[in-house]
Design a protein around this motif. Structure first.
Motif, PDB file in Angstrom:
ATOM      1  N   LEU A  70     -11.624 -77.540-102.404  1.00  0.00           N
ATOM      2  CA  LEU A  70     -11.797 -77.975-101.309  1.00  0.00           C
ATOM      3  C   LEU A  70     -12.285 -76.978 -99.983  1.00  0.00           C
ATOM      4  CD1 LEU A  70     -10.564 -80.385 -99.187  1.00  0.00           C
ATOM      5  CD2 LEU A  70      -8.695 -78.976 -99.197  1.00  0.00           C
ATOM      6  N   ILE A  71     -13.050 -77.584 -99.297  1.00  0.00           N
ATOM      7  CA  ILE A  71     -13.574 -76.972 -98.331  1.00  0.00           C
ATOM      8  C   ILE A  71     -12.593 -77.074 -97.000  1.00  0.00           C
ATOM      9  CG2 ILE A  71     -15.662 -76.781 -96.485  1.00  0.00           C
ATOM     10  CD1 ILE A  71     -17.399 -77.913 -98.380  1.00  0.00           C
ATOM     11  N   THR A  72     -12.139 -75.913 -96.597  1.00  0.00           N
ATOM     12  CA  THR A  72     -11.203 -75.666 -95.268  1.00  0.00           C
ATOM     13  C   THR A  72     -11.923 -75.481 -94.095  1.00  0.00           C
ATOM     14  OG1 THR A  72     -10.622 -73.639 -95.961  1.00  0.00           O
ATOM     15  CG2 THR A  72      -9.403 -75.288 -96.811  1.00  0.00           C
ATOM     16  N   ALA A  73     -13.060 -74.924 -94.130  1.00  0.00           N
ATOM     17  CA  ALA A  73     -13.553 -74.500 -92.669  1.00  0.00           C
ATOM     18  C   ALA A  73     -14.885 -74.061 -92.856  1.00  0.00           C
ATOM     19  CB  ALA A  73     -12.703 -73.504 -92.108  1.00  0.00           C
ATOM     20  N   VAL A  74     -15.865 -73.977 -91.798  1.00  0.00           N
ATOM     21  CA  VAL A  74     -17.264 -73.353 -91.921  1.00  0.00           C
ATOM     22  C   VAL A  74     -17.058 -72.503 -90.618  1.00  0.00           C
ATOM     23  CG1 VAL A  74     -19.562 -73.721 -91.434  1.00  0.00           C
ATOM     24  CG2 VAL A  74     -18.301 -75.458 -92.938  1.00  0.00           C
ATOM     25  N   THR A  75     -17.555 -71.055 -90.994  1.00  0.00           N
ATOM     26  CA  THR A  75     -17.579 -70.175 -90.026  1.00  0.00           C
ATOM     27  C   THR A  75     -18.903 -69.579 -89.546  1.00  0.00           C
ATOM     28  OG1 THR A  75     -15.501 -69.057 -90.807  1.00  0.00           O
ATOM     29  CG2 THR A  75     -16.687 -67.656 -89.234  1.00  0.00           C
ATOM     30  N   LEU A  76     -19.248 -69.599 -88.231  1.00  0.00           N
ATOM     31  CA  LEU A  76     -20.433 -69.317 -87.644  1.00  0.00           C
ATOM     32  C   LEU A  76     -20.343 -67.859 -87.100  1.00  0.00           C
ATOM     33  CD1 LEU A  76     -21.549 -72.326 -85.540  1.00  0.00           C
ATOM     34  CD2 LEU A  76     -22.073 -71.757 -87.863  1.00  0.00           C
ATOM     35  N   PRO A  77     -21.385 -67.006 -87.391  1.00  0.00           N
ATOM     36  CA  PRO A  77     -21.554 -65.739 -86.963  1.00  0.00           C
ATOM     37  C   PRO A  77     -21.702 -65.764 -85.421  1.00  0.00           C
ATOM     38  CG  PRO A  77     -23.474 -66.177 -87.927  1.00  0.00           C
ATOM     39  CD  PRO A  77     -22.696 -67.249 -88.273  1.00  0.00           C
ATOM     40  N   PRO A  78     -21.576 -64.411 -84.840  1.00  0.00           N
ATOM     41  CA  PRO A  78     -21.911 -64.496 -83.491  1.00  0.00           C
ATOM     42  C   PRO A  78     -23.038 -64.749 -82.943  1.00  0.00           C
ATOM     43  CG  PRO A  78     -20.930 -62.385 -84.103  1.00  0.00           C
ATOM     44  CD  PRO A  78     -21.012 -63.199 -85.295  1.00  0.00           C
ATOM     45  N   PRO A  79     -23.374 -65.597 -81.770  1.00  0.00           N
ATOM     46  CA  PRO A  79     -24.498 -66.384 -81.468  1.00  0.00           C
ATOM     47  C   PRO A  79     -25.719 -65.201 -81.514  1.00  0.00           C
ATOM     48  CG  PRO A  79     -22.714 -66.748 -79.919  1.00  0.00           C
ATOM     49  CD  PRO A  79     -22.119 -65.700 -80.693  1.00  0.00           C
ATOM     50  N   LEU A  80     -27.017 -66.135 -81.862  1.00  0.00           N
ATOM     51  CA  LEU A  80     -28.028 -65.372 -81.741  1.00  0.00           C
ATOM     52  C   LEU A  80     -28.953 -65.080 -80.763  1.00  0.00           C
ATOM     53  CD1 LEU A  80     -29.571 -67.188 -85.049  1.00  0.00           C
ATOM     54  CD2 LEU A  80     -28.625 -64.957 -84.819  1.00  0.00           C
ATOM     55  N   GLY A  81     -28.561 -65.869 -79.654  1.00  0.00           N
ATOM     56  CA  GLY A  81     -29.357 -66.225 -78.335  1.00  0.00           C
ATOM     57  C   GLY A  81     -30.702 -66.590 -78.536  1.00  0.00           C
ATOM     58  N   GLY A  82     -31.600 -66.370 -77.890  1.00  0.00           N
ATOM     59  CA  GLY A  82     -33.045 -66.973 -77.848  1.00  0.00           C
ATOM     60  C   GLY A  82     -32.954 -68.398 -77.430  1.00  0.00           C
ATOM     61  N   THR A  83     -34.280 -69.071 -77.837  1.00  0.00           N
ATOM     62  CA  THR A  83     -34.391 -70.573 -77.551  1.00  0.00           C
ATOM     63  C   THR A  83     -34.168 -71.172 -78.959  1.00  0.00           C
ATOM     64  OG1 THR A  83     -36.462 -69.984 -75.997  1.00  0.00           O
ATOM     65  CG2 THR A  83     -36.246 -72.311 -77.102  1.00  0.00           C
ATOM     66  N   HIS A  84     -33.360 -72.169 -78.665  1.00  0.00           N
ATOM     67  CA  HIS A  84     -33.083 -72.963 -79.817  1.00  0.00           C
ATOM     68  C   HIS A  84     -33.708 -74.413 -79.983  1.00  0.00           C
ATOM     69  CE1 HIS A  84     -28.959 -70.881 -80.945  1.00  0.00           C
ATOM     70  NE2 HIS A  84     -29.737 -69.992 -80.478  1.00  0.00           N
ATOM     71  N   ILE A  85     -34.071 -74.680 -81.102  1.00  0.00           N
ATOM     72  CA  ILE A  85     -34.859 -76.024 -81.151  1.00  0.00           C
ATOM     73  C   ILE A  85     -34.753 -76.666 -82.425  1.00  0.00           C
ATOM     74  CG2 ILE A  85     -37.288 -77.281 -80.946  1.00  0.00           C
ATOM     75  CD1 ILE A  85     -38.418 -75.072 -79.403  1.00  0.00           C
TER      76      ILE A  85
END
Length: 316
Positions: free
Chosen positions: A212-227
C-alpha cells in the motif's frame, strides 16, 4: 461486474493485514479508474479494501525542506496548496491539466500514480492484450497506434502511461513510501517505481502484491522556471499526445520529463545535462533509439517542437 466483498479499514496496518488475508484484493479510494475497469471485467478483485478512512490526506513539510503528501490527498487539494503552487509549480500545473474538475475532486495522489493505460485495445476485451491477459498478444502493434508509445516500448506492449501528475513527480525526483502486508515499510524513488514492459507488461510497477502506498515525498524545491505544456486533441478532458515538464535555472541548466510518449514518465538524466546546449541536443538524447509506428511518428516532431517551445519560454 463480478461479485466482490467489501471492507472499510481504519489504519494502514489493518489495510495491509487484510490484503495479506485476501489474495487478489484491491485497495480503493477515489475509484476513478478501478471502478471503470471492474465494470468492464478487466479488473476482477474478489475483495475491495476501502482506505478512505486512513489518516493519509495531509500535506506536511519535511525536516529536509520538502513536502510529504499523503496518499489520499485529492488532486484538487494538492494543486491548490499554496506551498505546491509556490515551490513546485510544475506539479500544480500538471495536475490542473489532467482529467476534469469533478475527477480531480475525487482522484487521489496514490491512485493517480497507479492508474492504468487508456490504450483502447486494453479496454476492449475482445482484442488480445498482453497487459490485460499475459501472452495473448498486442493488438495495437498491427492496429490503430496514433496514441501509443514511440520510445521505451517492447514487442509485447506499446501502451503509454496516462498520468500528468506522474510526469511532474518524475521531474521532481519524488519518493514513494509504502507499507507491505507483513508490516514492513520501504521507500521507492519514482525513477525505480515503474517497470519497463519487456515481456511482462501486466507488471506495471515494482510494488509487491498487497503493498500500500502511504505517501509521496518531494525533495526541497528546485527554484527556477517551472512549465508544464500538454498537447492533446482537445483543450480539456483528453490525454496527452505529448507533454513536457521542465524546470530551468537562470544559467540554462535544469530538468525535463515527457508524458504521452512512453510506458512511464520519460526522463533521462543525461538529457538534462544537455539543457545548456539547446533543445536539439536534449531531444536527440531523450529519443535515441525511438521506434515509432507509421501512425505515431508525428509524435517525434511534436515532441521536438514542444520541447523547443518550452525551453524558449523558460529562458525568456
Amino acid at each position: 461486474m463480478k461479485a466482490f466483498t467489501y471492507q472499510r479499514v481504519k489504519t494502514p496496518a489493518e489495510a495491509a493485514e487484510s490484503a495479506r488475508q485476501k489474495p487478489g484484493a484491491k485497495f480503493i479510494a477515489g475509484g476513478t479508474n478501478l471502478l471503470d475497469l471492474m465494470k468492464l471485467e478487466i479488473e476482477t478483485p474478489t475483495h475491495l479494501i476501502d482506505v478512505n478512512d486512513l489518516a493519509l490526506d495531509s500535506i506536511e513539510p519535511t525536516d529536509e525542506g520538502g513536502l510529504r503528501i499523503g496518499a489520499l490527498v485529492r488532486n484538487t487539494d494538492l494543486a491548490a496548496d499554496n506551498r505546491v503552487r509556490r515551490d513546485y509549480a510544475v506539479l500544480s500545473r500538471a495536475l490542473l491539466a489532467g482529467a476534469s474538475g469533478q475527477l480531480r475532486n475525487q482522484a487521489t495522489t496514490a491512485g493517480n500514480l497507479l492508474q492504468r493505460t487508456r490504450c483502447p485495445y486494453f479496454y476492449d476485451t475482445n482484442q488480445p492484450c498482453n497487459k490485460r491477459q499475459p501472452g495473448s498478444g498486442c493488438a495495437a502493434l498491427g492496429g490503430f497506434s496514433r496514441q501509443h508509445a514511440v520510445i521505451g516500448a517492447s514487442p509485447a506492449c506499446i501502451a503509454t502511461h496516462p498520468s500528468d501528475m506522474a510526469v511532474a513527480m518524475r521531474l521532481l525526483d519524488a519518493v514513494i513510501e509504502t507499507v507491505s502486508p507483513d508490516g514492513g515499510t520501504r521507500v521507492i524513488p519514482i525513477a525505480e517505481f515503474y517497470r519497463a514492459p519487456g515481456e511482462t507488461p501486466h507488471l506495471e510497477t515494482n510494488l509487491s502484491p498487497g503493498e500500500l502506498i502511504t505517501a509521496v515525498t518531494l525533495p526541497p524545491p528546485l527554484g527556477g522556471t517551472h512549465i508544464y505544456r500538454k498537447v492533446r486533441d482537445r483543450a480539456s478532458y483528453a490525454f496527452a499526445l505529448v507533454s513536457v515538464a521542465a524546470v530551468v535555472q537562470d544559467d540554462g541548466s535544469g530538468r525535463v520529463a515527457l508524458g504521452g510518449v512512453a510506458h512511464q514518465p520519460w526522463r533521462r538524466e543525461e538529457a538534462d545535462a544537455e539543457l545548456p546546449h539547446g533543445a536539439r541536443q536534449v531531444y536527440n538524447t531523450l529519443f535515441a533509439g525511438a521506434q515509432p509506428t507509421p501512425e505515431n511518428e508525428f509524435k517525434l516532431t511534436l515532441a521536438k517542437r514542444t520541447l523547443a517551445s518550452v525551453l524558449t519560454e523558460a529562458r525568456a
